[in-house]
Design a protein around this motif. Structure first.
Motif, PDB file in Angstrom:
ATOM      1  N   PRO A  76       0.828  -1.211   0.000  1.00 11.72           N
ATOM      2  CA  PRO A  76       0.000   0.000   0.000  1.00 11.72           C
ATOM      3  C   PRO A  76       0.861   1.259   0.000  1.00 11.72           C
ATOM      4  O   PRO A  76       1.796   1.384   0.786  1.00 11.72           O
ATOM      5  CB  PRO A  76      -0.790  -0.129   1.310  1.00 11.72           C
ATOM      6  N   ASN A  77       0.552   2.168  -0.914  1.00 14.00           N
ATOM      7  CA  ASN A  77       1.248   3.455  -0.988  1.00 14.00           C
ATOM      8  C   ASN A  77       2.749   3.307  -1.150  1.00 14.00           C
ATOM      9  O   ASN A  77       3.525   4.163  -0.720  1.00 14.00           O
ATOM     10  CB  ASN A  77       0.941   4.295   0.249  1.00 14.00           C
ATOM     11  N   ALA A  78       3.182   2.223  -1.759  1.00 13.12           N
ATOM     12  CA  ALA A  78       4.595   1.972  -2.052  1.00 13.12           C
ATOM     13  C   ALA A  78       5.444   1.773  -0.796  1.00 13.12           C
ATOM     14  O   ALA A  78       6.665   1.786  -0.867  1.00 13.12           O
ATOM     15  CB  ALA A  78       5.190   3.102  -2.903  1.00 13.12           C
TER      16      ALA A  78
ATOM     17  N   LEU B 131      17.882  -1.582  -6.230  1.00 10.89           N
ATOM     18  CA  LEU B 131      17.375  -0.273  -6.647  1.00 10.89           C
ATOM     19  C   LEU B 131      17.015  -0.302  -8.131  1.00 10.89           C
ATOM     20  O   LEU B 131      17.787  -0.785  -8.958  1.00 10.89           O
ATOM     21  CB  LEU B 131      18.416   0.812  -6.379  1.00 10.89           C
ATOM     22  N   CYS B 132      15.867   0.277  -8.456  1.00  6.82           N
ATOM     23  CA  CYS B 132      15.336   0.097  -9.805  1.00  6.82           C
ATOM     24  C   CYS B 132      14.663   1.361 -10.325  1.00  6.82           C
ATOM     25  O   CYS B 132      14.050   2.119  -9.577  1.00  6.82           O
ATOM     26  CB  CYS B 132      14.325  -1.047  -9.788  1.00  6.82           C
TER      27      CYS B 132
ATOM     28  N   LYS C  21      21.198   7.802  -5.880  1.00  7.85           N
ATOM     29  CA  LYS C  21      22.036   8.083  -4.713  1.00  7.85           C
ATOM     30  C   LYS C  21      21.183   8.313  -3.474  1.00  7.85           C
ATOM     31  O   LYS C  21      21.490   7.796  -2.388  1.00  7.85           O
ATOM     32  CB  LYS C  21      22.929   9.296  -4.974  1.00  7.85           C
ATOM     33  N   GLN C  22      20.094   9.072  -3.609  1.00  6.18           N
ATOM     34  CA  GLN C  22      19.226   9.315  -2.459  1.00  6.18           C
ATOM     35  C   GLN C  22      18.584   8.026  -1.973  1.00  6.18           C
ATOM     36  O   GLN C  22      18.425   7.802  -0.766  1.00  6.18           O
ATOM     37  CB  GLN C  22      18.148  10.333  -2.819  1.00  6.18           C
ATOM     38  N   ALA C  23      18.208   7.151  -2.914  1.00  6.30           N
ATOM     39  CA  ALA C  23      17.648   5.854  -2.512  1.00  6.30           C
ATOM     40  C   ALA C  23      18.671   5.046  -1.729  1.00  6.30           C
ATOM     41  O   ALA C  23      18.326   4.345  -0.769  1.00  6.30           O
ATOM     42  CB  ALA C  23      17.191   5.085  -3.749  1.00  6.30           C
ATOM     43  N   ALA C  24      19.939   5.132  -2.116  1.00  8.81           N
ATOM     44  CA  ALA C  24      20.999   4.438  -1.376  1.00  8.81           C
ATOM     45  C   ALA C  24      21.153   5.031   0.018  1.00  8.81           C
ATOM     46  O   ALA C  24      21.352   4.296   1.002  1.00  8.81           O
ATOM     47  CB  ALA C  24      22.313   4.523  -2.142  1.00  8.81           C
TER      48      ALA C  24
ATOM     49  N   GLU D 132      12.861  -6.983  -2.110  1.00 15.47           N
ATOM     50  CA  GLU D 132      12.100  -6.659  -3.308  1.00 15.47           C
ATOM     51  C   GLU D 132      12.655  -5.446  -4.043  1.00 15.47           C
ATOM     52  O   GLU D 132      13.216  -4.540  -3.430  1.00 15.47           O
ATOM     53  CB  GLU D 132      10.647  -6.373  -2.922  1.00 15.47           C
ATOM     54  N   GLY D 133      12.507  -5.443  -5.358  1.00 15.64           N
ATOM     55  CA  GLY D 133      12.998  -4.327  -6.148  1.00 15.64           C
ATOM     56  C   GLY D 133      12.443  -3.012  -5.619  1.00 15.64           C
ATOM     57  O   GLY D 133      11.238  -2.847  -5.467  1.00 15.64           O
ATOM     58  N   ILE D 134      13.322  -2.066  -5.305  1.00 14.44           N
ATOM     59  CA  ILE D 134      12.931  -0.810  -4.666  1.00 14.44           C
ATOM     60  C   ILE D 134      12.975   0.312  -5.691  1.00 14.44           C
ATOM     61  O   ILE D 134      14.010   0.571  -6.315  1.00 14.44           O
ATOM     62  CB  ILE D 134      13.887  -0.475  -3.501  1.00 14.44           C
ATOM     63  N   LEU D 135      11.859   0.995  -5.870  1.00 16.92           N
ATOM     64  CA  LEU D 135      11.812   2.119  -6.794  1.00 16.92           C
ATOM     65  C   LEU D 135      12.594   3.290  -6.229  1.00 16.92           C
ATOM     66  O   LEU D 135      12.431   3.650  -5.061  1.00 16.92           O
ATOM     67  CB  LEU D 135      10.363   2.563  -7.010  1.00 16.92           C
ATOM     68  N   VAL D 136      13.422   3.906  -7.052  1.00 15.56           N
ATOM     69  CA  VAL D 136      14.121   5.106  -6.587  1.00 15.56           C
ATOM     70  C   VAL D 136      13.219   6.329  -6.700  1.00 15.56           C
ATOM     71  O   VAL D 136      13.476   7.364  -6.103  1.00 15.56           O
ATOM     72  CB  VAL D 136      15.443   5.334  -7.345  1.00 15.56           C
ATOM     73  N   THR D 137      12.146   6.210  -7.477  1.00 18.44           N
ATOM     74  CA  THR D 137      11.132   7.253  -7.581  1.00 18.44           C
ATOM     75  C   THR D 137       9.868   6.622  -8.135  1.00 18.44           C
ATOM     76  O   THR D 137       9.921   5.690  -8.943  1.00 18.44           O
ATOM     77  CB  THR D 137      11.576   8.392  -8.518  1.00 18.44           C
ATOM     78  N   ARG D 138       8.726   7.120  -7.710  1.00 13.34           N
ATOM     79  CA  ARG D 138       7.466   6.619  -8.250  1.00 13.34           C
ATOM     80  C   ARG D 138       7.372   6.881  -9.749  1.00 13.34           C
ATOM     81  O   ARG D 138       6.629   6.209 -10.459  1.00 13.34           O
ATOM     82  CB  ARG D 138       6.303   7.298  -7.533  1.00 13.34           C
ATOM     83  N   GLN D 139       8.092   7.849 -10.225  1.00 13.25           N
ATOM     84  CA  GLN D 139       8.063   8.175 -11.650  1.00 13.25           C
ATOM     85  C   GLN D 139       8.693   7.054 -12.476  1.00 13.25           C
ATOM     86  O   GLN D 139       8.532   7.022 -13.686  1.00 13.25           O
ATOM     87  CB  GLN D 139       8.803   9.487 -11.899  1.00 13.25           C
TER      88      GLN D 139
END
Length: 394
Positions: free
Chosen positions: A32-34, A96-97, A173-176, A58-65
């Motif tokens: 829910p809600n990422a 990261l994806c 980088k921010q996701a890391a 699980e594959g982690i989005l670095v941005t919802r975009q």
């Protein structure tokens, strides 16, 4: 041939994993809600207790975009992520994806991209939102595409060429940074499956005329710069997964160009002192045909033979329907250092324990429930898989 070599420890960057049986990231759960859910936490805890040497969550989005599918987690809630770290003494990386042109502007997640923070989205009527553009390497769509979760929608959309890829590099980088704050041991880049890293590498998807396109060296720069950016955060504890042949999301070059491109990129990435490079091999059921020189076909080649000699520093992992017995043979022969598997870990929460104790991997994968059908039974085929109980918990 015994499986003893599978249970030798391995230095991986700055950490030591206790065995060579890694768990691949397998996404598409209820998120829910990422935000990673309690069910995902339970799933990962089960598999840390099941002795996975390295867990790739699980594959982690670095941005919802940059999302393709529903039920895909974002950068993650640090407190929830921290709950799964180091349970059972195991080590955990985040994958990261960013999917690039595989996203669609009509996707509910894409509509939310420019509207709310990925960690604070509540109930929002996505029909009232105006999505950000789908950013990709170049401004033309991939061919094909079937999206069952969006009624009436078929095929890819025409993306917008990202004006400055540095924006995406910064998002990785921010996701890391977020992953490190959550206590994870490292991160791995998703450089496979025709997603953004592969799109930049591929001359059929990357038609840019700036410094990010054209030559093999230029097409390699986004992936290499992303690696450098996350290395600034995690040091040696960074890896990448590559596949050069699967045709997924309409990525695929002629064989010699494929070999030349991936050999260059892998050699350059290896010079960055990565913890590991995972090579995803050809699997017939998981690969798609691509059109090359007016003909449809696949780009089959032996990834270990083709790219293994170009990896001189990082540890080499192989992924792609690998049995424990085959992994042991390849490790004993010095061809790989370890193996990742995904679907077998879904069906067997204590897979490594079964291998250690000589128990069969005989659970049947519940594909329908694994994909969340019906949606109210998310635990079935995911955290509810039968496990063998051992008197000695190792």
């Amino acid at each position: 041939m015994t499986n003893a070599c599978l249970f030798q420890s391995l230095q991986l960057g700055d950490i030591i994993i206790q065995n060579r049986i890694g768990m691949s990231a397998v996404t598409r759960r209820h998120v829910p809600n990422a935000i990673p859910s309690d069910l995902m936490t339970e799933y990962d805890i089960q598999r840390t207790l099941g002795m996975a040497g390295l867990i790739m969550i699980e594959g982690i989005l670095v941005t919802r975009q940059g999302t393709e599918l529903p039920h895909t987690p974002g950068n993650g809630d640090p407190e929830q992520t921290r709950g799964i770290v180091h349970r059972g003494g195991r080590h955990i990386y985040a994958q990261l994806c960013y999917v690039g042109r595989a996203a669609r502007s009509v996707d509910p997640e894409q509509k939310l991209a420019g509207t709310v923070n990925i960690l604070s989205a509540d109930s929002i009527n996505t029909s009232d939102l105006h999505p950000k553009p789908v950013y990709a390497t170049s401004a033309f769509s991939a061919r094909g595409g079937k999206f069952r979760h969006i009624p009436g929608i078929s095929g890819y959309v025409t993306p917008t060429a990202v004006p400055d890829p540095q924006v995406i590099i910064d998002q990785f980088k921010q996701a890391a940074v977020n992953a490190k704050f959550a206590g994870l041991d490292g991160v791995g880049l998703h450089g496979a499956n025709g997603y953004l890293m592969a799109q930049f590498l591929d001359s059929t998807a990357n038609t840019r005329t700036d410094r990010w396109g054209g030559s093999v060296e230029n097409r390699s720069q986004v992936g290499l710069e992303v690696l450098k950016a996350v290395i600034q955060v995690f040091g040696r504890n960074v890896g990448i997964k590559m596949n050069s042949h699967n045709g997924y999301n309409d990525v695929g070059m002629p064989l010699q160009e494929t070999l030349d491109t991936y050999r260059y990129f892998i050699a350059e990435a290896d010079n960055l002192n990565l913890a590991y490079i995972t090579l995803l091999r050809y699997i017939a059921h998981a690969n798609s045909e691509v059109e090359i020189d007016g003909k449809k076909g696949t780009i089959q080649h032996d990834v270990l033979e083709s790219y293994g000699p170009y990896i001189k520093n990082a540890k080499v992992f192989l992924d792609g329907a690998i049995s424990p017995e085959e992994a042991a043979i390849l490790i004993s022969a010095g061809k790989i250092d370890g193996a990742f598997t995904g679907l077998d870990w879904i069906a067997h929460p204590e897979l490594a324990k079964r291998v250690l104790h000589g128990k069969p991997l005989d659970n049947v994968l519940d594909v329908i429930h694994m994909q969340g059908k019906p949606a109210q039974d998310w635990a079935v085929g995911y955290t509810g898989c039968p496990a063998v109980i051992y008197e000695t918990m190792l």
